[in-house]
Design a protein around this motif. Structure first.
Motif, PDB file in Angstrom:
ATOM      1  N   PHE A  20      -7.670  -1.278 -11.702  1.00 22.60           N
ATOM      2  CA  PHE A  20      -7.036  -0.717 -10.502  1.00 22.60           C
ATOM      3  C   PHE A  20      -5.667  -1.339 -10.234  1.00 22.60           C
ATOM      4  O   PHE A  20      -5.183  -1.319  -9.109  1.00 22.60           O
ATOM      5  CB  PHE A  20      -7.926  -0.866  -9.268  1.00 22.60           C
ATOM      6  CG  PHE A  20      -9.157   0.008  -9.276  1.00 22.60           C
ATOM      7  CD1 PHE A  20      -9.156   1.246  -9.887  1.00 22.60           C
ATOM      8  CD2 PHE A  20     -10.324  -0.417  -8.652  1.00 22.60           C
ATOM      9  CE1 PHE A  20     -10.290   2.053  -9.886  1.00 22.60           C
ATOM     10  CE2 PHE A  20     -11.460   0.380  -8.638  1.00 22.60           C
ATOM     11  CZ  PHE A  20     -11.439   1.620  -9.273  1.00 22.60           C
ATOM     12  N   ALA A  31     -14.360   4.841  -6.370  1.00 20.28           N
ATOM     13  CA  ALA A  31     -13.154   4.759  -5.550  1.00 20.28           C
ATOM     14  C   ALA A  31     -12.290   5.995  -5.794  1.00 20.28           C
ATOM     15  O   ALA A  31     -12.505   6.755  -6.745  1.00 20.28           O
ATOM     16  CB  ALA A  31     -12.379   3.492  -5.893  1.00 20.28           C
ATOM     17  N   GLN A  64      -8.791   2.935  -4.193  1.00 17.82           N
ATOM     18  CA  GLN A  64      -9.049   2.532  -2.817  1.00 17.82           C
ATOM     19  C   GLN A  64     -10.372   3.102  -2.292  1.00 17.82           C
ATOM     20  O   GLN A  64     -10.860   4.131  -2.757  1.00 17.82           O
ATOM     21  CB  GLN A  64      -7.915   3.000  -1.905  1.00 17.82           C
ATOM     22  CG  GLN A  64      -6.586   2.340  -2.200  1.00 17.82           C
ATOM     23  CD  GLN A  64      -5.504   2.751  -1.221  1.00 17.82           C
ATOM     24  OE1 GLN A  64      -5.793   3.224  -0.114  1.00 17.82           O
ATOM     25  NE2 GLN A  64      -4.247   2.580  -1.621  1.00 17.82           N
ATOM     26  N   ALA A 108     -14.639  -1.248  -3.980  1.00 24.11           N
ATOM     27  CA  ALA A 108     -14.020  -0.207  -4.790  1.00 24.11           C
ATOM     28  C   ALA A 108     -14.583  -0.253  -6.206  1.00 24.11           C
ATOM     29  O   ALA A 108     -14.465  -1.272  -6.887  1.00 24.11           O
ATOM     30  CB  ALA A 108     -12.504  -0.406  -4.821  1.00 24.11           C
ATOM     31  N   ASN A 157      -3.824   6.964  -3.485  1.00 23.58           N
ATOM     32  CA  ASN A 157      -4.984   6.168  -3.075  1.00 23.58           C
ATOM     33  C   ASN A 157      -5.807   5.641  -4.241  1.00 23.58           C
ATOM     34  O   ASN A 157      -6.941   5.198  -4.041  1.00 23.58           O
ATOM     35  CB  ASN A 157      -5.882   7.005  -2.159  1.00 23.58           C
ATOM     36  CG  ASN A 157      -5.187   7.405  -0.882  1.00 23.58           C
ATOM     37  OD1 ASN A 157      -4.529   6.595  -0.240  1.00 23.58           O
ATOM     38  ND2 ASN A 157      -5.323   8.681  -0.507  1.00 23.58           N
ATOM     39  N   TYR A 158      -5.239   5.667  -5.453  1.00 24.03           N
ATOM     40  CA  TYR A 158      -6.017   5.267  -6.625  1.00 24.03           C
ATOM     41  C   TYR A 158      -6.623   3.873  -6.442  1.00 24.03           C
ATOM     42  O   TYR A 158      -5.936   2.911  -6.094  1.00 24.03           O
ATOM     43  CB  TYR A 158      -5.140   5.274  -7.879  1.00 24.03           C
ATOM     44  CG  TYR A 158      -5.866   4.809  -9.119  1.00 24.03           C
ATOM     45  CD1 TYR A 158      -6.922   5.552  -9.651  1.00 24.03           C
ATOM     46  CD2 TYR A 158      -5.507   3.624  -9.762  1.00 24.03           C
ATOM     47  CE1 TYR A 158      -7.600   5.121 -10.780  1.00 24.03           C
ATOM     48  CE2 TYR A 158      -6.185   3.186 -10.902  1.00 24.03           C
ATOM     49  CZ  TYR A 158      -7.230   3.940 -11.405  1.00 24.03           C
ATOM     50  OH  TYR A 158      -7.915   3.505 -12.524  1.00 24.03           O
ATOM     51  N   LEU A 177     -11.899   4.949   0.635  1.00 22.15           N
ATOM     52  CA  LEU A 177     -11.447   5.798   1.735  1.00 22.15           C
ATOM     53  C   LEU A 177     -12.529   5.991   2.788  1.00 22.15           C
ATOM     54  O   LEU A 177     -12.233   6.356   3.916  1.00 22.15           O
ATOM     55  CB  LEU A 177     -11.022   7.175   1.207  1.00 22.15           C
ATOM     56  CG  LEU A 177      -9.947   7.187   0.110  1.00 22.15           C
ATOM     57  CD1 LEU A 177      -9.642   8.624  -0.295  1.00 22.15           C
ATOM     58  CD2 LEU A 177      -8.689   6.475   0.584  1.00 22.15           C
TER      59      LEU A 177
END
Length: 317
Positions: free
Chosen positions: A115, A239, A248, A179, A245-246, A250
């Motif tokens: 990530f 995630a 993350q 995540a 928003n990779y 949410l």
């Protein structure tokens, strides 16, 4: 078969399943294949099922096995080119990989998405370098974007438990405190799309997977609607994939937890999960402990999927 990273590598899927069921009848019928051959299993990340099942599969085939925990039993490895190595990483992966290849016949690699860089993750930087530089057949024990040994075991399990030729299989997102990579859902979707099953993916908005893995699956944002008439429920957290928003989290909405009320909407579906599972986040106690929970047989089939893959690679040596 030289390398194994995705469903396409096994060739004809029905033939691969037939090989798996043949192995399951007698795990020790191919011990001569692995005699005097060595498997090196390299772990950049933690493991329980993958480590034990793959090592057992290799032993069933008569292989010697070696296990290396990169983060505990080796020098810290630098992975980037152009770095001045004046920090705490005294060895570069590009020297370590060919050295590892000197000591074995087949290499299994486990390396999760970091990530940190989406392109590196989705280009499968780590396992690709093992394939390029080791000089050995390489198979994935989970990579950044796929977990094919798990998905193969999932397919074997569904084939064993299905009550209709074309079952409805639903993969549902469920909440998790951390995540998690998209490797398991990506891979499960890829393998399900290779079958003729009715396949549905359900998740909250914002958790869309890479379209190349979604494939022909129907995406449903209403979880209860997705569950209606399902024969198998496969729960998993992941995630966000889409930018910006990779990687993350949410949502931790526990309205998405798989419970008895939702399972009652199904066709008495079997519950599946790759494990480890966060109870009462992903799934309630009563569902995972119910007679319809097949998470243990699913985990047991990890030995069979690994042995089938190793057998095919050994035959290609």
């Amino acid at each position: 078969m030289r390398h194994f990273t995705c469903v396409q590598d096994v060739g004809d899927l029905k033939q691969a399943l037939n090989e798996a069921f043949e192995i399951k009848k007698d795990r020790f019928q191919f011990t001569e294949l692995g005699k005097n051959k060595t498997l090196l299993m390299i772990f950049f990340n933690s493991s329980l099922r993958t480590r034990l099942s793959t090592q057992k599969a290799a032993m069933n085939l008569g292989m010697n096995t070696m296990v290396l925990d990169v983060n505990q039993g080796a020098w810290k490895l630098e992975t980037e080119r152009g770095v001045i190595m004046d920090g705490d990483k005294p060895e570069h992966l590009l020297e370590a990989i060919p050295v590892m290849g000197c000591y074995c016949d087949i290499i299994g690699v486990r390396s999760f998405a970091r990530f940190e860089n989406k392109a590196d993750d989705y280009n499968e930087k780590i396992i690709s370098e093992f394939i390029q530089y080791s000089g050995r057949p390489v198979f994935s024990m989970e990579a950044a974007t796929r977990h094919p040994l798990q998905s193969f075991a999932d397919l074997i399990t569904i084939e064993e438990y299905k009550k209709t030729a074309r079952p409805k299989v639903v993969m549902t997102w469920a909440p998790h405190p951390k995540a998690l990579p998209q490797a398991v859902p990506n891979s499960f979707a890829e393998w399900m799309n290779a079958t003729d099953y009715e396949f549905v993916i359900t998740h909250p908005e914002g958790y869309e997977l890479d379209p190349k893995f979604v494939g022909n699956a129907r995406v449903e944002y209403d979880q209860k609607k997705a569950f209606e008439g399902a024969d198998f429920i496969y729960a998993k957290n992941w995630a966000a994939y889409a930018d910006p928003n990779y990687g993350q989290v949410l949502s931790k909405d526990r309205a998405w937890t798989v419970d008895t009320e939702k399972m009652a909407l199904t066709n008495n579906a079997y519950f599946m999960h790759c494990l480890p599972v966060r109870r009462n986040m992903i799934v309630t106690d009563d569902v995972i402990e119910s007679p319809q929970s097949i998470v243990i047989p699913e985990a047991a089939n990890r030995e069979i999927s690994a042995q089938t893959v190793l057998k095919k690679i050994l035959m290609g040596l």
